[in-house]
Scaffold this motif. Structure first.
Motif, PDB file in Angstrom:
ATOM      1  N   PHE A 144      77.133  29.965 157.975  1.00 42.38           N
ATOM      2  CA  PHE A 144      77.551  31.283 157.495  1.00 42.38           C
ATOM      3  C   PHE A 144      76.601  31.759 156.406  1.00 42.38           C
ATOM      4  O   PHE A 144      76.057  30.963 155.646  1.00 42.38           O
ATOM      5  CB  PHE A 144      78.972  31.241 156.919  1.00 42.38           C
ATOM      6  N   SER A 145      76.417  33.067 156.301  1.00 37.59           N
ATOM      7  CA  SER A 145      75.608  33.627 155.219  1.00 37.59           C
ATOM      8  C   SER A 145      76.516  33.981 154.049  1.00 37.59           C
ATOM      9  O   SER A 145      77.745  34.014 154.182  1.00 37.59           O
ATOM     10  CB  SER A 145      74.853  34.866 155.698  1.00 37.59           C
ATOM     11  N   THR A 146      75.915  34.272 152.925  1.00 38.40           N
ATOM     12  CA  THR A 146      76.700  34.592 151.724  1.00 38.40           C
ATOM     13  C   THR A 146      77.439  35.913 151.833  1.00 38.40           C
ATOM     14  O   THR A 146      78.339  36.166 151.039  1.00 38.40           O
ATOM     15  CB  THR A 146      75.804  34.610 150.476  1.00 38.40           C
ATOM     16  N   ASN A 147      77.101  36.764 152.820  1.00 39.99           N
ATOM     17  CA  ASN A 147      77.847  38.022 152.952  1.00 39.99           C
ATOM     18  C   ASN A 147      79.267  37.801 153.471  1.00 39.99           C
ATOM     19  O   ASN A 147      80.076  38.719 153.464  1.00 39.99           O
ATOM     20  CB  ASN A 147      77.089  39.037 153.819  1.00 39.99           C
ATOM     21  N   LYS A 148      79.592  36.598 153.936  1.00 40.81           N
ATOM     22  CA  LYS A 148      80.956  36.249 154.350  1.00 40.81           C
ATOM     23  C   LYS A 148      81.820  35.818 153.162  1.00 40.81           C
ATOM     24  O   LYS A 148      83.023  35.680 153.283  1.00 40.81           O
ATOM     25  CB  LYS A 148      80.935  35.112 155.371  1.00 40.81           C
ATOM     26  N   VAL A 149      81.186  35.577 151.994  1.00 49.24           N
ATOM     27  CA  VAL A 149      81.902  35.062 150.827  1.00 49.24           C
ATOM     28  C   VAL A 149      82.593  36.205 150.091  1.00 49.24           C
ATOM     29  O   VAL A 149      81.963  37.186 149.707  1.00 49.24           O
ATOM     30  CB  VAL A 149      80.933  34.321 149.871  1.00 49.24           C
ATOM     31  N   LEU A 150      83.903  36.062 149.896  1.00 53.33           N
ATOM     32  CA  LEU A 150      84.678  37.047 149.137  1.00 53.33           C
ATOM     33  C   LEU A 150      84.824  36.648 147.676  1.00 53.33           C
ATOM     34  O   LEU A 150      84.845  37.491 146.795  1.00 53.33           O
ATOM     35  CB  LEU A 150      86.076  37.209 149.755  1.00 53.33           C
ATOM     36  N   TRP A 151      84.954  35.355 147.432  1.00 53.22           N
ATOM     37  CA  TRP A 151      85.149  34.808 146.078  1.00 53.22           C
ATOM     38  C   TRP A 151      84.506  33.431 146.024  1.00 53.22           C
ATOM     39  O   TRP A 151      84.539  32.686 146.999  1.00 53.22           O
ATOM     40  CB  TRP A 151      86.641  34.704 145.781  1.00 53.22           C
ATOM     41  N   ARG A 152      83.900  33.123 144.872  1.00 52.87           N
ATOM     42  CA  ARG A 152      83.291  31.813 144.646  1.00 52.87           C
ATOM     43  C   ARG A 152      83.791  31.256 143.322  1.00 52.87           C
ATOM     44  O   ARG A 152      83.916  31.985 142.348  1.00 52.87           O
ATOM     45  CB  ARG A 152      81.775  31.930 144.547  1.00 52.87           C
ATOM     46  N   ALA A 153      84.008  29.965 143.271  1.00 54.04           N
ATOM     47  CA  ALA A 153      84.458  29.323 142.032  1.00 54.04           C
ATOM     48  C   ALA A 153      83.415  29.437 140.934  1.00 54.04           C
ATOM     49  O   ALA A 153      83.752  29.565 139.759  1.00 54.04           O
ATOM     50  CB  ALA A 153      84.795  27.855 142.282  1.00 54.04           C
ATOM     51  N   ASP A 154      82.137  29.414 141.303  1.00 59.24           N
ATOM     52  CA  ASP A 154      81.091  29.472 140.287  1.00 59.24           C
ATOM     53  C   ASP A 154      80.793  30.891 139.813  1.00 59.24           C
ATOM     54  O   ASP A 154      79.938  31.089 138.976  1.00 59.24           O
ATOM     55  CB  ASP A 154      79.829  28.764 140.759  1.00 59.24           C
ATOM     56  N   MET A 155      81.512  31.897 140.312  1.00 62.56           N
ATOM     57  CA  MET A 155      81.355  33.263 139.800  1.00 62.56           C
ATOM     58  C   MET A 155      82.000  33.390 138.427  1.00 62.56           C
ATOM     59  O   MET A 155      81.499  34.087 137.557  1.00 62.56           O
ATOM     60  CB  MET A 155      81.996  34.283 140.750  1.00 62.56           C
ATOM     61  N   GLU A 156      83.140  32.733 138.249  1.00 60.28           N
ATOM     62  CA  GLU A 156      83.879  32.827 136.994  1.00 60.28           C
ATOM     63  C   GLU A 156      83.347  31.863 135.942  1.00 60.28           C
ATOM     64  O   GLU A 156      83.242  32.193 134.780  1.00 60.28           O
ATOM     65  CB  GLU A 156      85.356  32.559 137.258  1.00 60.28           C
TER      66      GLU A 156
END
Length: 184
Positions: A94-106
């Motif tokens: 999968f590419s990152t455009n499928k990601v809605l939320w990531r733990a490392d964003m916060e």
């Protein structure tokens, strides 16, 4: 990647919620095969499909998708021990455009460990990500290099890596060399 045994506990305490993906059941089944578990209870979250995978590099992934009658994209949760979203996405295809939320964003991950570095055909270098486990970083570099042409990927240490512990030298004595030097 190969599925984990069905008699294994589904979610260990070591695994963390790494990201949420917008994918359909059909996409997951096409890439990962049929789900290993159909959880009717869903830990209070309702019926769910679960895929559990073990990659050759040692990375274990758990993908959890709500069971609904529609085949439209839904929010699947990706669980893993080390929060290595790029590495997991590379294995899953999968590419990152499928990601809605990531733990490392916060909470950004520490910048110490093993960096996956991309070098383009002009010689410019860019850090893709920093992973805590060297084998995982080498695996991600290999996966990315096998999919890209005219670009190379390498692994380099970043930050302060743990030192090798040298054996204790207690009881050793150094003899000053000046005292015992031979006179000409």
């Amino acid at each position: 990647m190969k599925p984990l045994p069905a008699n294994r506990p589904i979610l260990s305490r070591k695994q963390h919620r790494a990201c949420t993906l917008s994918v359909s059941w059909a996409e997951l089944e096409q890439r990962l095969g049929p789900p290993l578990a159909h959880d009717e209870e869903g830990d209070g979250l309702g019926p769910r499909y679960r895929w559990e995978l073990h990659c050759d590099c040692g990375l274990e992934l758990l993908v959890d998708l709500p069971r609904q009658p529609t085949r439209a994209p839904r929010e699947a949760v990706l669980w893993m021990e080390h929060l290595e979203v790029e590495h997991a996405l590379a294995h899953l295809g999968f590419s990152t455009n499928k990601v809605l939320w990531r733990a490392d964003m916060e909470n950004p991950l520490p910048l110490e460990g093993w960096a996956v570095v991309r070098q383009d055909d002009a010689g410019n270098q860019f850090d893709i990500c920093v992973l805590s486990v060297r084998a995982h970083a080498e695996c991600l570099a290999w996966l990315m290099e096998s999919r890209a042409h005219e670009q190379s990927y390498d692994v380099e240490p970043r930050g302060t890596l743990p030192r090798r512990v040298e054996p204790s030298r207690r009881g050793w004595a150094l003899i000053p060399q000046e005292e015992h030097a031979l006179s000409p």
